[in-house]
Design a protein around this motif. Sequence first.
Motif, short mmCIF file in Angstrom:
data_model
loop_
_atom_site.label_atom_id
_atom_site.label_comp_id
_atom_site.label_asym_id
_atom_site.label_seq_id
_atom_site.Cartn_x
_atom_site.Cartn_y
_atom_site.Cartn_z
N ILE A 1 0.83 -1.21 0.00
CA ILE A 1 0.00 0.00 0.00
C ILE A 1 0.86 1.25 0.00
O ILE A 1 0.57 2.23 -0.70
N GLN A 2 1.94 1.24 0.79
CA GLN A 2 2.79 2.43 0.86
C GLN A 2 3.60 2.62 -0.41
O GLN A 2 3.88 3.75 -0.81
N LEU A 3 4.00 1.52 -1.04
CA LEU A 3 4.62 1.63 -2.35
C LEU A 3 3.65 2.31 -3.31
O LEU A 3 4.02 3.19 -4.09
N ALA A 4 2.39 1.90 -3.23
CA ALA A 4 1.35 2.52 -4.06
C ALA A 4 1.19 4.00 -3.72
O ALA A 4 1.02 4.84 -4.61
N ALA A 5 1.24 4.30 -2.42
CA ALA A 5 1.07 5.69 -2.00
C ALA A 5 2.23 6.57 -2.43
O ALA A 5 2.08 7.79 -2.55
N VAL A 6 3.40 5.96 -2.65
CA VAL A 6 4.53 6.71 -3.20
C VAL A 6 4.34 6.94 -4.69
O VAL A 6 4.41 8.06 -5.20
N VAL A 7 4.04 5.85 -5.40
CA VAL A 7 3.99 5.91 -6.86
C VAL A 7 2.77 6.69 -7.35
O VAL A 7 2.87 7.53 -8.25
N GLY A 8 1.59 6.43 -6.74
CA GLY A 8 0.36 7.04 -7.22
C GLY A 8 0.35 8.57 -7.16
O GLY A 8 0.33 9.24 -8.20
N PRO A 9 0.35 9.16 -5.95
CA PRO A 9 0.33 10.62 -5.86
C PRO A 9 1.54 11.29 -6.51
O PRO A 9 1.41 12.37 -7.10
#
Length: 449
Positions: A382-390
């Motif tokens: 999830i945090q990898l996603a939160a880095v890449v997404g925003p």
Amino acid sequence: MTESTKTVSEPPASASALRPGVRRRELWAWAMYDFANSGYTTVVLTTVFNSYFISVVAQGRSWGTLALTAALSVSYLLVMFTMPSLGAYADAQGKKRQVLFLSTLGCVAATALLALIGPGAVLLGLVVLAVSNYCYCVGESIIAAFLPEIAKPGALGRVSGWGWGFGYFGGMLALGLSLYLVTTLAAEGYDAPQYVAVVMLFTAALFALSALPSFLFLNERSPPNRRPRVAPLKQLKRAWRETSECFPDFRLLLICGAFYQAGIAVVVTLAAVYANQAMGFTMAKTMLLVFVVNIAAAAGALSFGYFQDRAGHKQALALTLMGWILMVLVAYAAVSEWIFWLAAALAGLCMGTSQSAGRAMVGALAPQGRLAEFYSLWTFAIQLAAVVGPFTYGLVTWVTDGNHRQALLVTGLFFVVGLVVLQRLDFARGIKVRDTYSVSGHDNSLNEE
């Protein structure tokens, strides 16, 4: 893990969902943490502080959105590299409650410190925001690890949905009272730094008060597994290798989650920014928009869990990812305000269903005795996603000279890839692996060289 018949002491409504010995009070205490931390995400990350930072603290500079997303990305990176080790420690020592308490204390304190951030205090604001978000993410991961201890295997979807749904009501309460504070203080002549400071202090206090039941009534049932503690990076390497060799379907779930959660992270972090920059919404109207999103999310989470338990975790998640893709297309095409409101309601429904579904799937595939560790791996994704997404969103807006619509369209690709990866996941095989798992056997076969 086997399901047991209902106990006499449990009310009929919960007896079919809760494990033996789990009382409704404990379920309420667990759900109250979702209620508590949702106020932080709704007010700080989604609505008030992020818009305030870009428009007032960064004084409307073109790099404001990129700076905000970069700071959050740093906090997510720290969570990624430390959470697997924290989760393994909590399982090894049987101290999930202790880690949860310390992370909650850190988030509450940092949120209160955001009240000090005024115009021009860019660096201080970014640092305090990153600290608050780091502590929030740790708590979110640890509280999720209690789910398989509370719910029976066949009820993970609905119990997770109860928590998420209750959490959205907490977000709505915090947002509604914050909206009242903003409109009242603004009408009395107070400017943004003053009324935002009051809102931050209120949000911190509400978080602390609402989280108390979790520490008073929530029991820690999993005994310590006494696995040896290793350095964070070494633990991360070992866990990633283990998912590849022993839990291939859980690893596919991690990859799927990393993609679709990247899209969700954009919506959570930048919905208010998009509404302001692309649709011209005022702060009051933006807060009302997020309020509507939370209502739809609560309805989705509370109702979808029952469907998930009946239809199956994989099918339910696939359906909600298709809903996300539709939402992106509607929001991208929205030129009139009512169409954007429709897209926002659809986003709320998808948010409540997909987040609840993901948490329940982890609980279904995670082996007993290592719940915090496996949920920490989910947190890593999830945090990898939160880095890449925003960060991708911020980068696209910067490259396209502020084209938020183009950035939203790019965001839709995350949901498409997540849906493709999900099709490869064999849920029945994953359950079989979970049931035949032996902690000592796998520990011996996966010793570090």
